[in-house]
Design an enzyme around this catalytic site. Structure first.
Site, PDB file in Angstrom:
ATOM      1  N   TYR A  99       0.656  -1.099   0.016  1.00  0.00           N
ATOM      2  CA  TYR A  99      -0.071  -0.005  -0.084  1.00  0.00           C
ATOM      3  C   TYR A  99       1.002   1.146  -0.066  1.00  0.00           C
ATOM      4  CZ  TYR A  99      -4.179  -2.833   1.043  1.00  0.00           C
ATOM      5  OH  TYR A  99      -5.141  -3.857   0.956  1.00  0.00           O
ATOM      6  N   GLU A 100       0.377   2.308  -0.550  1.00  0.00           N
ATOM      7  CA  GLU A 100       1.375   3.384  -0.760  1.00  0.00           C
ATOM      8  C   GLU A 100       1.638   4.183   0.492  1.00  0.00           C
ATOM      9  OE1 GLU A 100      -1.194   5.700  -3.501  1.00  0.00           O
ATOM     10  OE2 GLU A 100      -2.377   6.643  -1.515  1.00  0.00           O
ATOM     11  N   SER A 101       0.948   3.804   1.768  1.00  0.00           N
ATOM     12  CA  SER A 101       1.470   4.346   3.123  1.00  0.00           C
ATOM     13  C   SER A 101       2.690   3.862   3.312  1.00  0.00           C
ATOM     14  CB  SER A 101       0.242   4.132   3.918  1.00  0.00           C
ATOM     15  OG  SER A 101       0.127   2.679   4.033  1.00  0.00           O
ATOM     16  N   GLY A 102       3.315   2.587   2.502  1.00  0.00           N
ATOM     17  CA  GLY A 102       4.626   2.249   2.724  1.00  0.00           C
ATOM     18  C   GLY A 102       4.595   0.860   3.366  1.00  0.00           C
TER      19      GLY A 102
END
Lengths: 276, 256
Positions: B50-53
């Site tokens: 996920y783009e949150s890392g």
């Protein structure tokens, strides 16, 4: 060295009308209490920078703090629109809002460029899309080694970066854990910075590779328990997803929004907490 | 056969497209449901990012936001957002980008920015987020969207994320080095781009759906493959896994 002070004093001393500021935190550790203090102190004409404006900027925009927004995804995550942001963009209420819109990759690269003291960020992005037509800050350069066409955006240099973290020690060194987003980059790319923390401790206790902001990179530290609510602080409290859903109804209408802000922000000094 | 909804059919059909062991960059909402269903059924070793890392995350409930604590707590590791976009996505480590959108056109270009004009929009949508670069830096793109003539349009109002551009080789000519959209799954059917023209073509039809329904729900004269397949209906195992996931998620998001 960071000054350990109150949130009220930190905002009063460091955030000025017309400043370019970022309250960062990628879904996690969003500095809501600091945003509410800025609203109470009635700062105006701010350029607000945030990858995901989230509820905190919906509230600041709806209360008239912002002139311009630099962002890359402006929704209530998993729920829908940010109604106050939309009202400002579509109807100019309570004042018009100028948008500078990027992609996440561009914003993340631009924060990193500011932290690194670079004038701009270079990355492979914005291929074939329309944002470069509406944002003059998106340009393209040619790699001098390969000839590849690459995107360039200006570094995100801030007057003030504001973030929330789990802990500071008594010297003002700051530790953050979990989803750490772009907070370190934002602080290192800003002239001044404010960090709110859940607690102030004798020893930070992070491992050797923990994300730590040394005291001398931070302007002010203020202890605000629950300062990220209704977002969350890993290890302290969970994201209040039910509140994020409830905000959709509260913010849809100008009057219900103003009533909520009056009761929960203007006439209140304590940070908000989960209802249950 | 158990009863199921069109939404369930869509999620199951999208989940089936992910192969075990693939690295998938997951968008929030429908893509997240499909990617996690794949992980809970036939693809236990699919790697979800996920783009949150969060890397190799195995959430027990679907996240409401892209950065819920659940994602970090169940991840192998969590990196910063600049690292996520630079080393992992731009670095070419993602096999499949899984996206949704408000509007799509016949070449699978996506709009999540505005309905109407940019400067004076009828509806201001959230914007691109990670999608513009996910669309060009992932090895290929899967798209999952509910189908209607309002979302499957002749012309999108804003090119947020490039699919196959104006068709043919235009995607590569614009500078993209990856395959782009290879699959669109809706609540009515499955579409894939034609190998030459890149125009989306209906290649599978979900049970009980007619060609007329698909045509009516598409804003351009939609093309059908010579012999579209019949999508296999959800199995009992797939439905049980999806429903249990949705129930856990609803309970968690209600604050219980």
């Amino acid at each position: 060295m960071a000054e350990i002070t109150s949130l009220e004093a930190a905002i009063a001393e460091n955030v000025r009308d017309g400043d370019t500021i970022a309250l960062e935190g990628f879904t996690h550790l969003i500095p809501f209490a600091a945003g509410h203090e800025i609203i109470r102190q009635q700062r105006r004409d701010l350029t607000l920078v945030r990858m995901t404006p989230d509820l905190v900027y919906d509230q600041m925009i709806g209360m008239g703090c912002a002139r311009r927004l630099i962002f890359s995804w402006g929704g209530n995550p998993g729920v829908g629109s940010l109604h106050r942001m939309r009202d400002a963009v579509e109807q100019g209420w309570p004042r018009p809002l100028e948008l500078t819109e990027h992609s996440h990759a561009a914003m993340a690269n631009a924060y990193e460029a500011a932290a690194a003291g670079m004038p701009c960020a270079v990355f492979r992005g914005y291929v074939g899309v329309d944002l470069p037509k509406v944002n003059p800050d998106i340009r393209f350069i040619t790699c001098p080694f390969t000839g590849e066409r690459l995107a360039a955006v200006p570094a995100l240099k801030l007057d003030v970066a504001i973030v929330h973290a789990q802990k500071a020690d008594r010297r003002g060194n700051v530790l953050m854990e979990g989803i750490v987003g772009v907070q370190k980059e934002a602080v290192l790319g800003a002239k001044r910075s404010i960090v709110t923390v859940e607690e102030i401790v004798d020893e930070l206790g992070g491992g050797p590779n923990a994300v730590v902001l040394p005291s001398w990179t931070v302007t002010a530290v203020a202890q605000v328990q629950g300062g990220a609510y209704p977002s969350y602080a890993h290890g302290y409290y969970k994201r209040d997803n039910a509140f994020y859903k409830a905000w959709d109804t509260i913010a849809r209408d100008r009057d219900s929004f103003l009533a909520w802000m009056t009761d929960n922000v203007l006439n209140r000094r304590e940070p908000l907490r989960r209802a249950s | 056969m158990t009863d199921y909804t069109a939404e369930e059919m869509m999620t199951v059909a999208a989940a089936r497209a992910l192969r075990d062991g693939q690295v998938c960059f997951v968008g929030i909402g429908l893509p997240s449901a499909a990617a996690n269903l794949a992980r809970l059924t036939h693809a236990p070793n699919v790697v979800l990012i996920y783009e949150s890392g969060t890397i190799e995350t195995r959430p027990d409930v679907l996240p409401l936001s892209i950065g819920d604590g659940e994602l970090c707590e169940t991840a192998l590791t969590t990196v910063t957002v600049p690292e996520m976009f630079r080393y992992w996505l731009q670095g070419g480590r993602v096999d499949v980008g899984f996206l949704g959108a408000a509007q799509i056109d016949r070449f699978a270009n996506l709009n999540t920015t505005v309905i109407g004009s940019y400067d004076n929009p009828k509806v201001r949508l959230p914007g691109g987020g990670g999608a513009p670069e996910i669309a060009t830096e992932s090895g290929e793109i899967f798209i999952i969207m509910r189908q209607s003539s309002r979302s499957f349009v002749e012309r999108i109002d804003f090119m947020t994320s490039m699919g196959h551009g104006t068709g043919g080789n235009s995607r590569a000519e614009a500078g993209a080095r990856t395959k782009g959209p290879t699959l669109v799954v809706t609540d009515l059917c499955v579409m894939e781009p034609d190998p030459e023209s890149r125009e989306l073509t209906v290649t599978a039809i979900h049970p009980g759906v007619t060609r007329e329904q698909i045509t009516a729900a598409t804003g351009w004269p939609v093309r059908f493959a010579a012999a579209p397949a019949d999508s296999p209906p959800p199995t009992a195992d797939e439905l049980a896994a999806l429903r249990a996931l949705n129930e856990r998620t609803a309970r968690a998001h209600a604050g219980a």
